[in-house]
Structure formats: structure tokens, C-alpha cells
Design a protein around this motif. Structure first.
Motif, PDB file in Angstrom:
ATOM      1  N   HIS A   1       0.899  -1.248   0.050  1.00  0.00           N
ATOM      2  CA  HIS A   1      -0.011  -0.025  -0.091  1.00  0.00           C
ATOM      3  C   HIS A   1       0.902   1.241   0.004  1.00  0.00           C
ATOM      4  CE1 HIS A   1      -3.014   3.118   1.595  1.00  0.00           C
ATOM      5  NE2 HIS A   1      -3.560   2.337   1.019  1.00  0.00           N
ATOM      6  N   ILE A   2       0.336   2.367  -0.635  1.00  0.00           N
ATOM      7  CA  ILE A   2       1.262   3.554  -0.753  1.00  0.00           C
ATOM      8  C   ILE A   2       1.637   4.190   0.687  1.00  0.00           C
ATOM      9  CG2 ILE A   2      -0.803   5.230  -0.564  1.00  0.00           C
ATOM     10  CD1 ILE A   2       0.746   7.014  -2.810  1.00  0.00           C
ATOM     11  N   THR A   3       1.061   3.664   1.736  1.00  0.00           N
ATOM     12  CA  THR A   3       1.250   4.132   3.091  1.00  0.00           C
ATOM     13  C   THR A   3       2.538   3.167   3.771  1.00  0.00           C
ATOM     14  OG1 THR A   3      -0.466   2.566   3.996  1.00  0.00           O
ATOM     15  CG2 THR A   3      -0.746   5.014   3.800  1.00  0.00           C
ATOM     16  N   ASP A   4       2.961   2.174   3.062  1.00  0.00           N
ATOM     17  CA  ASP A   4       3.923   1.353   3.579  1.00  0.00           C
ATOM     18  C   ASP A   4       5.325   1.838   3.537  1.00  0.00           C
ATOM     19  OD1 ASP A   4       2.224  -0.662   3.884  1.00  0.00           O
ATOM     20  OD2 ASP A   4       2.520  -1.639   2.037  1.00  0.00           O
ATOM     21  N   PRO A   5       5.632   2.682   2.303  1.00  0.00           N
ATOM     22  CA  PRO A   5       7.023   3.229   2.432  1.00  0.00           C
ATOM     23  C   PRO A   5       7.175   4.285   3.247  1.00  0.00           C
ATOM     24  CG  PRO A   5       6.051   3.218   0.182  1.00  0.00           C
ATOM     25  CD  PRO A   5       5.139   2.791   1.144  1.00  0.00           C
ATOM     26  N   ASP A   6       8.484   4.653   3.497  1.00  0.00           N
ATOM     27  CA  ASP A   6       8.478   5.892   4.475  1.00  0.00           C
ATOM     28  C   ASP A   6       8.630   7.082   3.890  1.00  0.00           C
ATOM     29  OD1 ASP A   6       9.410   4.388   6.949  1.00  0.00           O
ATOM     30  OD2 ASP A   6      11.112   3.748   5.692  1.00  0.00           O
ATOM     31  N   ILE A   7       8.899   7.168   2.459  1.00  0.00           N
ATOM     32  CA  ILE A   7       8.786   8.210   1.788  1.00  0.00           C
ATOM     33  C   ILE A   7       8.234   7.841   0.472  1.00  0.00           C
ATOM     34  CG2 ILE A   7      10.173  10.022   0.409  1.00  0.00           C
ATOM     35  CD1 ILE A   7      12.224   9.679   2.630  1.00  0.00           C
TER      36      ILE A   7
ATOM     37  N   ALA B   1      -8.287  11.874  -5.006  1.00  0.00           N
ATOM     38  CA  ALA B   1      -8.310  12.981  -4.004  1.00  0.00           C
ATOM     39  C   ALA B   1      -8.714  12.300  -2.542  1.00  0.00           C
ATOM     40  CB  ALA B   1      -9.565  13.858  -4.483  1.00  0.00           C
ATOM     41  N   PRO B   2      -9.493  11.620  -2.324  1.00  0.00           N
ATOM     42  CA  PRO B   2      -9.604  10.986  -1.065  1.00  0.00           C
ATOM     43  C   PRO B   2      -8.190  10.497  -0.258  1.00  0.00           C
ATOM     44  CG  PRO B   2     -11.552  10.581  -2.261  1.00  0.00           C
ATOM     45  CD  PRO B   2     -10.633  10.785  -3.022  1.00  0.00           C
ATOM     46  N   LEU B   3      -7.700   9.842  -1.277  1.00  0.00           N
ATOM     47  CA  LEU B   3      -6.330   9.096  -0.665  1.00  0.00           C
ATOM     48  C   LEU B   3      -5.326  10.242  -0.277  1.00  0.00           C
ATOM     49  CD1 LEU B   3      -4.809   6.187  -0.475  1.00  0.00           C
ATOM     50  CD2 LEU B   3      -3.841   6.870  -2.919  1.00  0.00           C
ATOM     51  N   PHE B   4      -5.239  11.242  -1.143  1.00  0.00           N
ATOM     52  CA  PHE B   4      -4.156  12.252  -0.758  1.00  0.00           C
ATOM     53  C   PHE B   4      -4.728  13.270   0.147  1.00  0.00           C
ATOM     54  CE2 PHE B   4      -2.417  10.343  -4.546  1.00  0.00           C
ATOM     55  CZ  PHE B   4      -0.725  10.203  -4.106  1.00  0.00           C
ATOM     56  N   ASP B   5      -5.843  12.936   0.550  1.00  0.00           N
ATOM     57  CA  ASP B   5      -6.410  13.762   1.794  1.00  0.00           C
ATOM     58  C   ASP B   5      -6.149  13.189   2.981  1.00  0.00           C
ATOM     59  OD1 ASP B   5      -7.641  16.100   0.163  1.00  0.00           O
ATOM     60  OD2 ASP B   5      -9.583  15.245   0.395  1.00  0.00           O
ATOM     61  N   ARG B   6      -5.786  11.948   3.028  1.00  0.00           N
ATOM     62  CA  ARG B   6      -5.199  11.180   4.397  1.00  0.00           C
ATOM     63  C   ARG B   6      -3.775  11.849   4.740  1.00  0.00           C
ATOM     64  NH1 ARG B   6      -6.210   4.859   3.008  1.00  0.00           N
ATOM     65  NH2 ARG B   6      -4.465   4.820   4.748  1.00  0.00           N
ATOM     66  N   GLN B   7      -3.804  11.820   6.126  1.00  0.00           N
ATOM     67  CA  GLN B   7      -2.692  12.388   6.701  1.00  0.00           C
ATOM     68  C   GLN B   7      -1.433  11.321   6.561  1.00  0.00           C
ATOM     69  OE1 GLN B   7      -1.785  15.421   7.594  1.00  0.00           O
ATOM     70  NE2 GLN B   7       0.339  14.720   8.723  1.00  0.00           N
ATOM     71  N   ASP B   8      -1.864  10.105   6.772  1.00  0.00           N
ATOM     72  CA  ASP B   8      -0.830   9.153   6.742  1.00  0.00           C
ATOM     73  C   ASP B   8      -0.201   8.909   5.132  1.00  0.00           C
ATOM     74  OD1 ASP B   8      -2.990   8.011   5.406  1.00  0.00           O
ATOM     75  OD2 ASP B   8      -3.046   5.960   6.619  1.00  0.00           O
ATOM     76  N   VAL B   9      -0.924   9.608   3.987  1.00  0.00           N
ATOM     77  CA  VAL B   9      -0.302   9.769   2.867  1.00  0.00           C
ATOM     78  C   VAL B   9       0.533  10.705   2.842  1.00  0.00           C
ATOM     79  CG1 VAL B   9      -0.871   9.649   0.426  1.00  0.00           C
ATOM     80  CG2 VAL B   9      -2.231   8.144   2.010  1.00  0.00           C
ATOM     81  N   ARG B  10      -0.203  12.098   3.001  1.00  0.00           N
ATOM     82  CA  ARG B  10       0.376  13.262   2.988  1.00  0.00           C
ATOM     83  C   ARG B  10       1.827  13.329   3.735  1.00  0.00           C
ATOM     84  NH1 ARG B  10      -2.812  16.606   0.087  1.00  0.00           N
ATOM     85  NH2 ARG B  10      -1.439  18.350   0.483  1.00  0.00           N
ATOM     86  N   SER B  11       1.903  12.715   4.778  1.00  0.00           N
ATOM     87  CA  SER B  11       3.125  12.903   5.670  1.00  0.00           C
ATOM     88  C   SER B  11       4.164  12.227   5.090  1.00  0.00           C
ATOM     89  CB  SER B  11       2.862  12.201   6.946  1.00  0.00           C
ATOM     90  OG  SER B  11       2.503  10.949   6.917  1.00  0.00           O
ATOM     91  N   ARG B  12       4.044  11.253   4.061  1.00  0.00           N
ATOM     92  CA  ARG B  12       5.272  10.516   3.361  1.00  0.00           C
ATOM     93  C   ARG B  12       5.465  11.145   2.303  1.00  0.00           C
ATOM     94  NH1 ARG B  12       2.605   6.912   6.527  1.00  0.00           N
ATOM     95  NH2 ARG B  12       3.581   5.065   7.047  1.00  0.00           N
ATOM     96  N   LEU B  13       4.707  12.259   1.677  1.00  0.00           N
ATOM     97  CA  LEU B  13       4.913  12.730   0.509  1.00  0.00           C
ATOM     98  C   LEU B  13       5.910  13.468   0.194  1.00  0.00           C
ATOM     99  CD1 LEU B  13       3.104  11.993  -1.879  1.00  0.00           C
ATOM    100  CD2 LEU B  13       1.820  14.143  -1.625  1.00  0.00           C
TER     101      LEU B  13
END
Length: 261
Positions: free
Chosen positions: A222-228, A240-252
Motif C-alpha cells: 500500500h502507498i502508506t507502507d514506504p517511509d517516503i 483526491a480522498p487518498l491524498f487527503d489522508r494524513q498518513d499519505v500526505r506525511s510521506r509525500l
């Protein structure tokens, strides 16, 4: 289906370039974007092209990846920006696992001037690029070279990655689903990617905009698995909903360069 001359030309452009935006096609044919969209819809219904976020791509064979030569020139500005950004994250003296793909070949080219790297990779393009610096240590697996990609996809390659614990693990994906699922075109590619991610202290996923929504049959991670996660832009629409998630944006990390402006 009766294909018009313009529609046939659109297929030829996509066969050559792999991907094109609606706006670029409209400019090329001196027609409105609405006209191009009608053409694309007809070709998509005939399974000759695939609609993608921001444009359209050549369908090719169902479930098959584009050729490596095609991928080398697809979204090249975005891949250069991503590769330079990743290279700037890697310090001299680091140990790195590097996976397959054209973006990671560009990362390797941007790492050539780094000093005293230890690189473990099944990507011969990356190995040859980094081998131009005699101060680097390069480890590659045995086995049969997959052509024309010039990589090794085998149990030996997976075992090699599992024999190390390194500072950074770099990998790409075949596609990313709107729910964040990571996909590839071969289950062996998934296993190798997961071996890289599981044997590094800092995992980095590289993904240019063409990967979002791109269909690939083998899933894993899943895209939340990598550190970056290093991208060239944030997709919208169904993502859009995926990239609104904090656990996704924090890695981006969003890679920018002068060539993209």
C-alpha cells in the motif's frame, strides 16, 4: 469499428510516445479538446487506448507493461525531477538497495558523483551507471538477464536483497490504485519490491503521474507502507480522498525542477 484518419493518427502517436495529454493532442490536430475526447472515447470503447488521469495511453497487450525503451521516454521530465530529488536524499557512504525501472536508472545516474556507496541491485542499468564511479561497491545477483529491461527477476535476486540490511531501499511500482494498493505486472516484481522494503531503514517509493490509475494485475503493498513517496504531482479526481489522508500526505515529497515549470 470504422476508424477515422485522425483516430488512426492518435493511435500511432500513442504507440510511439505511450502517453499524451488531451490538450497536447488537441494542439497537434488543431481541434478542440472536446473533439479529441470524443475520439478517445471511441478508441477506448474499442480497447485500442486507455483513458488515464490527464490524458490517454496506448493500450498495447492487456495486462502487459510498456517496453523498457518506451518507459525511458515516457514522462521524462517528471522522472528526471523525481530522480534528482531522490539522489539528493542519499548521503555519501550510504548503502542502498535499488529495484527495477527506468526512474531508478535515472536515480543511479544522479548518484554517480556520490562517494563510497554500497549498492545492491538487480537493475543492470543502475549497476552500470554507478559502476562508472570506482569508489562504489556494486553487488548484483546471478541468473538470467531479462531483456530488453536488463534486470534479473529471480529467487536469487530476492535472496540477495534478503541477505542485506541497508540504509535506503529504492523501488518503483507498475501502478497505484485509487485506494492506495500498489500493483505490478508480475508477482515476482511484487516479491522483489517487498524484499527491498523489508530490508532497509528508509524505504523510498518513486512514482510519476503515469502510475496513478495504471492497471497492473499483480498486487502487493500500500502507498502508506514506504517511509517516503516521491511524486512529481498530486493526482486528483478519484485519488483526491487518498491524498487527503494524513498518513499519505506525511510521506509525500513532491519533486520539482526547472524543466517542469
Amino acid at each position: 469499428m470504422n476508424i477515422s484518419t485522425r483516430q488512426r493518427d492518435i493511435i500511432d502517436i500513442l504507440r510511439r510516445d505511450s502517453f499524451a495529454s488531451i490538450e497536447a493532442l488537441a494542439d497537434h490536430f488543431a481541434v478542440t479538446p472536446q473533439t479529441v475526447r470524443r475520439d478517445v472515447n471511441m478508441l477506448s470503447d474499442a480497447n485500442l487506448v486507455r483513458r488515464r488521469h490527464g490524458g490517454v495511453e496506448y493500450a498495447g497487450e492487456p495486462g502487459m507493461n510498456l517496453s523498457y525503451d518506451s518507459r525511458q521516454v515516457t514522462n521524462i521530465a517528471a522522472k528526471h525531477a523525481i530522480s534528482l530529488h531522490v539522489a539528493n536524499l542519499i548521503p555519501d557512504g550510504a548503502s542502498i538497495l535499488i529495484g527495477i525501472g527506468s526512474t531508478l536508472e535515472l536515480v543511479a545516474l544522479n548518484l554517480v558523483d556520490h562517494r563510497h556507496l554500497t549498492v545492491i541491485t538487480n537493475n543492470l542499468n543502475a549497476a552500470m551507471a554507478l559502476g562508472n564511479n570506482p569508489g562504489n561497491r556494486i553487488v548484483i545477483p546471478g541468473g538470467t538477464l531479462r531483456l530488453p529491461d536488463r534486470d534479473v527477476i529471480s529467487p536469487d535476486a530476492e535472496a540477495m536483497f534478503n541477505n542485506y540490511k541497508v540504509d535506503y531501499g529504492l523501488f518503483g511500482v507498475g501502478g497505484i490504485e485509487p485506494d492506495g494498493t500498489l500493483t505490478d505486472f508480475d508477482h515476482r516484481e511484487v516479491s522483489l519490491r517487498q524484499a527491498i522494503a523489508g530490508n532497509c531503514r528508509n524505504s523510498i517509493l518513486v512514482a510519476d503521474k503515469s502510475k496513478f490509475g495504471r492497471p497492473a494485475p499483480a498486487k502487493g503493498g500500500h502507498i502508506t507502507d514506504p517511509d517516503i513517496v516521491v511524486v512529481d504531482s498530486i493526482p486528483d479526481g478519484p485519488f483526491a480522498p487518498l491524498f487527503d489522508r494524513q498518513d499519505v500526505r506525511s510521506r509525500l515529497h513532491i519533486a520539482k525542477s526547472e524543466v517542469l515549470k
